[in-house]
Design a protein around this motif. Structure first.
Motif, PDB file in Angstrom:
ATOM      1  N   SER A  14      38.701 -20.755  10.563  1.00 19.32           N
ATOM      2  CA  SER A  14      39.050 -20.817  11.985  1.00 19.32           C
ATOM      3  C   SER A  14      39.218 -22.265  12.382  1.00 19.32           C
ATOM      4  CB  SER A  14      37.961 -20.188  12.875  1.00 19.32           C
ATOM      5  OG  SER A  14      37.878 -18.807  12.667  1.00 19.32           O
ATOM      6  N   THR A  15      40.053 -22.477  13.381  1.00 22.65           N
ATOM      7  CA  THR A  15      40.183 -23.832  13.917  1.00 22.65           C
ATOM      8  C   THR A  15      39.219 -23.987  15.082  1.00 22.65           C
ATOM      9  OG1 THR A  15      41.869 -23.229  15.531  1.00 22.65           O
ATOM     10  CG2 THR A  15      42.636 -23.829  13.317  1.00 22.65           C
TER      11      THR A  15
ATOM     12  N   LYS B  30      29.953 -15.301  10.111  1.00 18.59           N
ATOM     13  CA  LYS B  30      30.822 -15.138  11.281  1.00 18.59           C
ATOM     14  C   LYS B  30      32.295 -15.276  10.923  1.00 18.59           C
ATOM     15  CE  LYS B  30      27.595 -16.393  14.951  1.00 18.59           C
ATOM     16  NZ  LYS B  30      27.780 -15.125  15.695  1.00 18.59           N
ATOM     17  N   GLY B  31      32.580 -15.632   9.672  1.00 14.26           N
ATOM     18  CA  GLY B  31      33.969 -15.753   9.252  1.00 14.26           C
ATOM     19  C   GLY B  31      34.634 -17.047   9.649  1.00 14.26           C
ATOM     20  N   TRP B  32      33.818 -18.062   9.995  1.00 17.44           N
ATOM     21  CA  TRP B  32      34.398 -19.332  10.428  1.00 17.44           C
ATOM     22  C   TRP B  32      34.802 -20.200   9.231  1.00 17.44           C
ATOM     23  CZ3 TRP B  32      30.175 -20.820  14.615  1.00 17.44           C
ATOM     24  CH2 TRP B  32      30.208 -19.845  15.633  1.00 17.44           C
TER      25      TRP B  32
ATOM     26  N   GLN C  72      25.608 -20.867  20.840  1.00 13.43           N
ATOM     27  CA  GLN C  72      26.263 -22.068  21.362  1.00 13.43           C
ATOM     28  C   GLN C  72      25.969 -23.272  20.477  1.00 13.43           C
ATOM     29  OE1 GLN C  72      28.488 -22.195  23.718  1.00 13.43           O
ATOM     30  NE2 GLN C  72      28.725 -24.395  23.430  1.00 13.43           N
ATOM     31  N   ARG C  73      24.723 -23.369  19.980  1.00 13.97           N
ATOM     32  CA  ARG C  73      24.343 -24.476  19.091  1.00 13.97           C
ATOM     33  C   ARG C  73      25.151 -24.414  17.795  1.00 13.97           C
ATOM     34  NH1 ARG C  73      22.700 -29.548  18.059  1.00 13.97           N
ATOM     35  NH2 ARG C  73      21.331 -29.691  16.254  1.00 13.97           N
ATOM     36  N   LEU C  74      25.343 -23.191  17.288  1.00 18.30           N
ATOM     37  CA  LEU C  74      26.113 -23.031  16.059  1.00 18.30           C
ATOM     38  C   LEU C  74      27.569 -23.464  16.276  1.00 18.30           C
ATOM     39  CD1 LEU C  74      25.767 -21.996  13.134  1.00 18.30           C
ATOM     40  CD2 LEU C  74      26.636 -19.775  13.935  1.00 18.30           C
ATOM     41  N   LYS C  75      28.124 -23.162  17.441  1.00 25.16           N
ATOM     42  CA  LYS C  75      29.496 -23.583  17.741  1.00 25.16           C
ATOM     43  C   LYS C  75      29.605 -25.096  17.770  1.00 25.16           C
ATOM     44  CE  LYS C  75      30.796 -19.464  20.434  1.00 25.16           C
ATOM     45  NZ  LYS C  75      29.505 -18.795  20.438  1.00 25.16           N
ATOM     46  N   VAL C  76      28.604 -25.749  18.352  1.00 31.53           N
ATOM     47  CA  VAL C  76      28.601 -27.214  18.389  1.00 31.53           C
ATOM     48  C   VAL C  76      28.573 -27.789  16.972  1.00 31.53           C
ATOM     49  CG1 VAL C  76      27.264 -29.254  19.078  1.00 31.53           C
ATOM     50  CG2 VAL C  76      27.546 -27.343  20.680  1.00 31.53           C
ATOM     51  N   GLN C  77      27.752 -27.188  16.104  1.00 33.48           N
ATOM     52  CA  GLN C  77      27.681 -27.642  14.712  1.00 33.48           C
ATOM     53  C   GLN C  77      29.028 -27.459  14.005  1.00 33.48           C
ATOM     54  OE1 GLN C  77      25.293 -29.490  14.261  1.00 33.48           O
ATOM     55  NE2 GLN C  77      23.437 -28.485  13.509  1.00 33.48           N
ATOM     56  N   PHE C  78      29.698 -26.311  14.290  1.00 33.32           N
ATOM     57  CA  PHE C  78      31.012 -26.078  13.684  1.00 33.32           C
ATOM     58  C   PHE C  78      32.008 -27.143  14.154  1.00 33.32           C
ATOM     59  CE2 PHE C  78      35.287 -24.336  13.934  1.00 33.32           C
ATOM     60  CZ  PHE C  78      35.495 -23.911  12.630  1.00 33.32           C
TER      61      PHE C  78
ATOM     62  N   ARG D 271      21.769 -25.159   4.570  1.00 34.83           N
ATOM     63  CA  ARG D 271      22.044 -23.878   3.902  1.00 34.83           C
ATOM     64  C   ARG D 271      22.082 -22.737   4.924  1.00 34.83           C
ATOM     65  NH1 ARG D 271      21.555 -24.223  -1.623  1.00 34.83           N
ATOM     66  NH2 ARG D 271      20.455 -26.072  -2.441  1.00 34.83           N
ATOM     67  N   MET D 272      21.120 -22.754   5.849  1.00 38.44           N
ATOM     68  CA  MET D 272      21.045 -21.703   6.867  1.00 38.44           C
ATOM     69  C   MET D 272      22.274 -21.759   7.779  1.00 38.44           C
ATOM     70  SD  MET D 272      18.156 -21.110   9.818  1.00 38.44           S
ATOM     71  CE  MET D 272      18.635 -22.635  10.635  1.00 38.44           C
ATOM     72  N   VAL D 273      22.675 -22.980   8.199  1.00 38.85           N
ATOM     73  CA  VAL D 273      23.831 -23.137   9.082  1.00 38.85           C
ATOM     74  C   VAL D 273      25.099 -22.665   8.386  1.00 38.85           C
ATOM     75  CG1 VAL D 273      25.301 -24.822  10.246  1.00 38.85           C
ATOM     76  CG2 VAL D 273      22.816 -24.987  10.444  1.00 38.85           C
ATOM     77  N   ILE D 274      25.275 -23.054   7.131  1.00 38.41           N
ATOM     78  CA  ILE D 274      26.466 -22.660   6.373  1.00 38.41           C
ATOM     79  C   ILE D 274      26.522 -21.150   6.209  1.00 38.41           C
ATOM     80  CG2 ILE D 274      27.504 -22.707   4.078  1.00 38.41           C
ATOM     81  CD1 ILE D 274      26.792 -25.656   3.925  1.00 38.41           C
ATOM     82  N   ASN D 275      25.390 -20.532   5.900  1.00 39.62           N
ATOM     83  CA  ASN D 275      25.358 -19.078   5.725  1.00 39.62           C
ATOM     84  C   ASN D 275      25.750 -18.346   7.016  1.00 39.62           C
ATOM     85  OD1 ASN D 275      24.619 -19.217   3.035  1.00 39.62           O
ATOM     86  ND2 ASN D 275      22.419 -19.120   3.475  1.00 39.62           N
ATOM     87  N   LYS D 276      25.293 -18.861   8.163  1.00 42.07           N
ATOM     88  CA  LYS D 276      25.633 -18.235   9.443  1.00 42.07           C
ATOM     89  C   LYS D 276      27.120 -18.382   9.745  1.00 42.07           C
ATOM     90  CE  LYS D 276      21.216 -18.209  11.854  1.00 42.07           C
ATOM     91  NZ  LYS D 276      20.502 -18.538  13.102  1.00 42.07           N
TER      92      LYS D 276
END
Length: 570
Positions: free
Chosen positions: A71-72, A50-52, A4-10, A41-46
């Motif tokens: 992805s949108t 995930k293909g985002w 969920q945190r990663l989605k917020v960052q995206f 770097r870690m966030v971008i790699n994740k």
């Protein structure tokens, strides 16, 4: 970092760049995401994993890296919502969609139908309400009766194709005398929790069952030998094995709370066990320990959607089917009817003038003319001329309608959460209002109605019944169970019919009295049949063996799915 945190960052990244691909660097992104360059770097790699997004790091000092969005934000939102819906988490899914109910309905409909997941065959069905009780010893509605049959077993059962009694938990039986029956029980039968079925479970169940009028001639139940059960009766009964096919005779564990009217997760010995039961979903899973043929469908997943018509069942695969159901032509008339049950002991219909008035004014034809077809959806109602289809006990001539004895309030009761009853009650209200009579409506649970709550204040009930099979004697479970009719009927009339049934049980040569019983109920003015309903399942899809039973459902353990040869590359 949590998903969920990663989605917020995206979402932050997507909104900052307005969803447009851009040349940027780690420092700029760190400022957008409020984190260090190392964490960036870690966030971008994740996100890449995930293909985002795609990330092309720059080579050389002062060069800009390339950020590409794959992805949108809305696509990611939908992906997350789909995952939540698949897990049955409908409320969090609605929140993830910013409370857009239309989007949620679309995702739910996408996931209905037949599918294969992790090697398991799954059938998903839409239904219009939740299932609040699956205790066979308590009053149950039609769909709950069907589900109980998937979870429990009796000592005997009715073969749906042959309409004959056959063994279930008992593999053989014999009448030592007409009052002493012996049943031989299958060994090594297991409940869904792994426990072995014992004689104590059967004895405990029938000590509760014999409290019901239909079984009150059972004096004693014993286990003289291993896997052997003896029944001692107070009166001759040559048809006792037939009686044990009744729903309330389903065997439960000895420690089950058999008086509980709100059993959500029952433990039985049947082909399916209950995995989930709440206001959103009801899920059954095939029991690998079932003593009979193992079910071919692994999971039956029923989703509660208020928009769905409850008269048809189908594994829907097209979102358009929710509004306009495409149904097989193999529909069957419900083995039962909707009816009015008049309170001839303590209600206004105890007065013959009131009874004749209500029978004359509230005919099926009068009510059908006033029902709004848009309100009752896909229900196809037809006049009932008897309690069961094919019975013609309702007089063809109309009853002369007299003015009511006095203008006052009349009280009707019917089951709550029903898609048709409120509209029929509204039509009754309109008819009575023309004669200056007010109608008071009580919506009660099935348990409250069957056990007589407020019966002293109720003048008539609007109800319905569906029998478990097409045999004449199936009517007896409705007539006797829970004393609902006995409370509303003059004692001498009820005893007359009860004694006729007892004589039939005691005489193996006597013809079934059930048609006469149905005719008498109409003749006495106790029951007024109103409508039969067309029920069925859609058997035009990929699920094989879907045939509607007398309850408007299908036997879950017998259907199966043929592999899609195109998908397998054959």
């Amino acid at each position: 970092m949590s998903g969920q945190r990663l989605k917020v960052q995206f979402q932050r990244l997507y909104n900052h760049f307005s969803g447009q691909d851009a040349d940027t660097n780690l420092q700029d992104i760190a400022e957008v995401l409020f984190c260090t360059r190392r964490n960036v770097r870690m966030v971008i790699n994740k996100m890449v994993d995930k293909g985002w997004i795609d990330w092309e790091p720059a080579v050389g000092r002062g060069k800009q890296s390339r950020l590409t969005f794959c992805s949108t934000d809305s696509e990611l939102q939908l992906m997350h919502a789909r995952k939540l819906v698949a897990e049955g988490k409908l409320e969090p899914a609605l929140e993830a969609l910013e409370h857009n109910a239309d989007k949620l309905a679309q995702i739910i409909q996408e996931q209905l139908g037949h599918t294969t997941a992790h090697g398991k065959q799954i059938v998903r069905l839409p239904y219009y309400r939740a299932f609040s009780n699956l205790n066979p010893l308590q009053p149950l509605r039609r769909s709950e009766q069907h589900l109980v049959r998937q979870v429990f077993n009796g000592l005997t059962r009715i073969n749906e194709e042959k309409e004959e009694v056959e063994g279930d938990l008992a593999h053989h039986w014999e009448a030592l005398t007409p009052r002493h029956w012996r049943f031989y029980i299958r060994p090594s039968v297991r409940f869904h929790d792994g426990r072995i079925l014992s004689s104590e479970d059967i004895i405990a169940t029938f000590n509760q069952v014999k409290q019901h009028r239909l079984f009150n001639h059972i004096n004693e139940i014993q286990a003289p030998f291993n896997h052997t059960i003896d029944f001692y009766l107070a009166s001759d009964d040559h048809r006792f094995p037939d009686l044990l096919t009744n729903l309330i005779a389903m065997v439960q564990p000895a420690d089950a709370d058999m008086s509980n009217p709100n059993v959500l997760f029952p433990v039985g010995t049947g082909p399916y066990k209950v995995l989930q039961n709440d206001s959103k979903r009801f899920k059954l899973e095939a029991s690998d320990q079932y003593f009979g043929f193992r079910a071919l469908i692994d999971v039956v997943d029923i989703w509660m959607l208020s928009e769905v018509a409850s008269c048809y069942l189908q594994p829907a695969t097209d979102a358009s089917q929710l509004g306009g159901v495409s149904v097989s032509t193999r529909l069957k008339l419900d083995e039962g009817c909707n009816f009015l049950l008049f309170n001839r002991t303590s209600g206004l219909p105890a007065d013959p003038e009131w009874l004749n008035y209500l029978k004359g004014r509230l005919t099926a034809l009068q009510l059908l003319q006033r029902l709004n077809k848009d309100q009752i959806g896909d229900f196809r109602l037809t006049n009932a001329y008897g309690i069961l289809p094919g019975w013609t006990h309702v007089p063809l001539h109309s009853i002369p309608v007299q003015t009511p004895p006095s203008k006052r309030i009349v009280t009707i009761a019917f089951a709550c959460q029903h898609p048709v009853y409120p509209h029929v009650a509204k039509a009754i209200q309109e008819i009575l209002a023309e004669d200056g009579i007010k109608l008071r409506m009580l919506e009660l649970t099935t348990t409250e109605i069957a056990l007589g709550k407020h019966s002293q204040k109720i003048d008539f009930w609007l109800g319905g019944m569906s029998l478990m099979n097409y045999r004449d004697d199936a009517l007896l479970s409705w007539f006797f169970n829970f004393d609902h009719i006995a409370r509303a009927m003059p004692k001498d009339e009820f005893q007359l019919l009860e004694q006729e049934v007892m004589r039939w049980r005691a005489n193996p040569e006597q013809a079934s009295p059930c048609q006469d019983l149905g005719a008498k109920l109409v003749e006495f003015g106790q029951v007024m049949p109103l409508f039969h309903n067309w029920l069925g399942v859609d058997d035009t899809g990929a699920v094989q063996g879907m045939q509607s039973n007398s309850m408007g459902w299908f036997d879950f353990k017998s259907v199966w799915m043929k592999p899609d040869l195109e998908d397998t590359g054959i």
